[in-house]
Design a protein around this motif. Structure first.
Motif, PDB file in Angstrom:
ATOM      1  N   GLU A  33      24.899  31.864 -86.921  1.00 53.39           N
ATOM      2  CA  GLU A  33      23.861  33.020 -87.021  1.00 53.39           C
ATOM      3  C   GLU A  33      25.276  33.714 -87.844  1.00 53.39           C
ATOM      4  OE1 GLU A  33      21.530  35.349 -87.300  1.00 53.39           O
ATOM      5  OE2 GLU A  33      20.176  33.970 -85.778  1.00 53.39           O
ATOM      6  N   LEU A  34      26.105  32.529 -88.541  1.00 52.98           N
ATOM      7  CA  LEU A  34      27.554  32.803 -89.018  1.00 52.98           C
ATOM      8  C   LEU A  34      28.345  33.885 -89.096  1.00 52.98           C
ATOM      9  CD1 LEU A  34      26.061  32.280 -92.032  1.00 52.98           C
ATOM     10  CD2 LEU A  34      26.924  30.812 -91.284  1.00 52.98           C
ATOM     11  N   ALA A  35      28.661  34.048 -87.365  1.00 61.49           N
ATOM     12  CA  ALA A  35      28.814  35.523 -87.021  1.00 61.49           C
ATOM     13  C   ALA A  35      30.642  35.037 -87.375  1.00 61.49           C
ATOM     14  CB  ALA A  35      28.774  35.433 -85.848  1.00 61.49           C
ATOM     15  N   ALA A  36      30.527  33.837 -86.937  1.00 60.89           N
ATOM     16  CA  ALA A  36      32.344  33.458 -87.161  1.00 60.89           C
ATOM     17  C   ALA A  36      32.263  32.859 -88.056  1.00 60.89           C
ATOM     18  CB  ALA A  36      32.301  32.152 -85.698  1.00 60.89           C
ATOM     19  N   TYR A  37      31.663  33.140 -88.939  1.00 60.81           N
ATOM     20  CA  TYR A  37      31.748  32.750 -90.485  1.00 60.81           C
ATOM     21  C   TYR A  37      32.728  33.659 -91.443  1.00 60.81           C
ATOM     22  CZ  TYR A  37      31.060  30.705 -95.885  1.00 60.81           C
ATOM     23  OH  TYR A  37      30.883  30.288 -96.349  1.00 60.81           O
ATOM     24  N   SER A  44      19.499  39.024 -95.649  1.00 56.98           N
ATOM     25  CA  SER A  44      18.404  38.124 -96.349  1.00 56.98           C
ATOM     26  C   SER A  44      18.872  37.003 -97.121  1.00 56.98           C
ATOM     27  CB  SER A  44      18.306  39.672 -97.330  1.00 56.98           C
ATOM     28  OG  SER A  44      19.329  39.450 -97.280  1.00 56.98           O
ATOM     29  N   TYR A  45      20.068  37.319 -96.993  1.00 55.51           N
ATOM     30  CA  TYR A  45      20.996  36.066 -97.568  1.00 55.51           C
ATOM     31  C   TYR A  45      20.749  34.568 -96.761  1.00 55.51           C
ATOM     32  CZ  TYR A  45      24.153  33.388-100.526  1.00 55.51           C
ATOM     33  OH  TYR A  45      25.127  32.320-101.504  1.00 55.51           O
ATOM     34  N   ASP A  47      18.585  33.866 -94.390  1.00 58.18           N
ATOM     35  CA  ASP A  47      17.132  33.807 -94.285  1.00 58.18           C
ATOM     36  C   ASP A  47      17.252  32.414 -95.403  1.00 58.18           C
ATOM     37  OD1 ASP A  47      17.046  35.166 -91.821  1.00 58.18           O
ATOM     38  OD2 ASP A  47      15.215  36.572 -92.726  1.00 58.18           O
ATOM     39  N   PHE A  48      17.463  33.154 -96.283  1.00 62.86           N
ATOM     40  CA  PHE A  48      16.943  32.369 -97.385  1.00 62.86           C
ATOM     41  C   PHE A  48      18.174  31.016 -97.638  1.00 62.86           C
ATOM     42  CE2 PHE A  48      18.999  31.008-102.151  1.00 62.86           C
ATOM     43  CZ  PHE A  48      17.913  31.287-103.090  1.00 62.86           C
ATOM     44  N   ILE A  49      18.798  31.190 -97.357  1.00 63.53           N
ATOM     45  CA  ILE A  49      19.909  29.764 -97.055  1.00 63.53           C
ATOM     46  C   ILE A  49      18.931  29.376 -96.240  1.00 63.53           C
ATOM     47  CG2 ILE A  49      21.845  28.388 -96.388  1.00 63.53           C
ATOM     48  CD1 ILE A  49      23.380  30.878 -97.201  1.00 63.53           C
ATOM     49  N   TYR A  50      18.264  28.756 -95.156  1.00 58.69           N
ATOM     50  CA  TYR A  50      18.171  28.384 -94.013  1.00 58.69           C
ATOM     51  C   TYR A  50      16.500  28.322 -94.747  1.00 58.69           C
ATOM     52  CZ  TYR A  50      20.965  29.067 -90.088  1.00 58.69           C
ATOM     53  OH  TYR A  50      22.238  28.661 -89.532  1.00 58.69           O
ATOM     54  N   ILE A  51      15.940  28.815 -95.306  1.00 61.51           N
ATOM     55  CA  ILE A  51      14.684  28.776 -96.255  1.00 61.51           C
ATOM     56  C   ILE A  51      14.626  27.464 -96.397  1.00 61.51           C
ATOM     57  CG2 ILE A  51      12.530  29.268 -97.585  1.00 61.51           C
ATOM     58  CD1 ILE A  51      13.165  32.367 -95.211  1.00 61.51           C
ATOM     59  N   GLN A  52      16.106  27.663 -97.867  1.00 63.60           N
ATOM     60  CA  GLN A  52      16.603  26.550 -98.674  1.00 63.60           C
ATOM     61  C   GLN A  52      16.277  24.807 -97.781  1.00 63.60           C
ATOM     62  OE1 GLN A  52      14.842  27.314-101.728  1.00 63.60           O
ATOM     63  NE2 GLN A  52      14.115  29.108-100.432  1.00 63.60           N
ATOM     64  N   LEU A  53      17.329  25.510 -96.672  1.00 62.35           N
ATOM     65  CA  LEU A  53      18.004  23.889 -95.808  1.00 62.35           C
ATOM     66  C   LEU A  53      16.331  23.492 -95.277  1.00 62.35           C
ATOM     67  CD1 LEU A  53      21.103  25.281 -94.306  1.00 62.35           C
ATOM     68  CD2 LEU A  53      20.830  23.597 -96.474  1.00 62.35           C
ATOM     69  N   GLU A  75       7.113  38.834 -96.208  1.00 59.71           N
ATOM     70  CA  GLU A  75       8.411  38.498 -97.070  1.00 59.71           C
ATOM     71  C   GLU A  75       8.436  37.126 -95.259  1.00 59.71           C
ATOM     72  OE1 GLU A  75      13.116  39.358 -97.154  1.00 59.71           O
ATOM     73  OE2 GLU A  75      11.726  40.930 -97.870  1.00 59.71           O
ATOM     74  N   THR A  76       8.654  35.628 -96.107  1.00 56.70           N
ATOM     75  CA  THR A  76       9.280  34.998 -94.998  1.00 56.70           C
ATOM     76  C   THR A  76      10.741  35.450 -94.365  1.00 56.70           C
ATOM     77  OG1 THR A  76       7.505  33.238 -95.731  1.00 56.70           O
ATOM     78  CG2 THR A  76       9.799  32.692 -95.037  1.00 56.70           C
TER      79      THR A  76
END
Length: 122
Positions: A33-37, A44-45, A47-53, A75-76
């Motif tokens: 979930e990028l909580a530790a990022y 939304s960003y 989601d976009f990254i995971y959708i693209q991956l 919206e997906t």
């Protein structure tokens, strides 16, 4: 390269998923979930990254769904990362992609936070 750059986040996620695959660990939701990022990543960003991956075949197991947005259609969005894992194609992309190699070199050269985070997975 900025910590919130698409390629830096992709490297972080794929590296973590590859580490989990090799060690037999179930991926920790905090990292997925990028909580530790080390940089803020809006949903939304993310989601976009995971959708693209997923579209590129670099990950499998992520669940997506369409959400109706009033007056804008649908919206997906990312629904679940419970069974997400890196694919063979994702491993190959991580190891062979020149941009990924440059990202890794830049992170290592500056002793960046991402390098420390990836080392923490080990």
């Amino acid at each position: 390269m900025a910590k919130d750059d698409y390629h830096a986040i992709v490297y972080y996620l794929l590296s973590y998923l590859y580490h989990c695959l090799k060690t037999g660990e179930k991926p920790n939701e905090k990292y997925l979930e990028l909580a530790a990022y080390p940089a803020f990543v809006p949903d939304s960003y993310k989601d976009f990254i995971y959708i693209q991956l997923a579209k590129e075949g670099y990950i499998s197991g992520a669940l997506f769904g369409d959400v109706d947005i009033l007056g804008k259609g649908s919206e997906t969005v990312l629904k679940s990362l419970y069974n997400v894992q890196i694919t063979v194609k994702g491993i190959e992309y991580l190891q062979e992609n020149e941009k990924m190699k440059k990202v890794w070199a830049q992170i290592k050269d500056v002793g960046g936070i991402l390098f420390a985070a990836i080392q923490a997975f080990k």
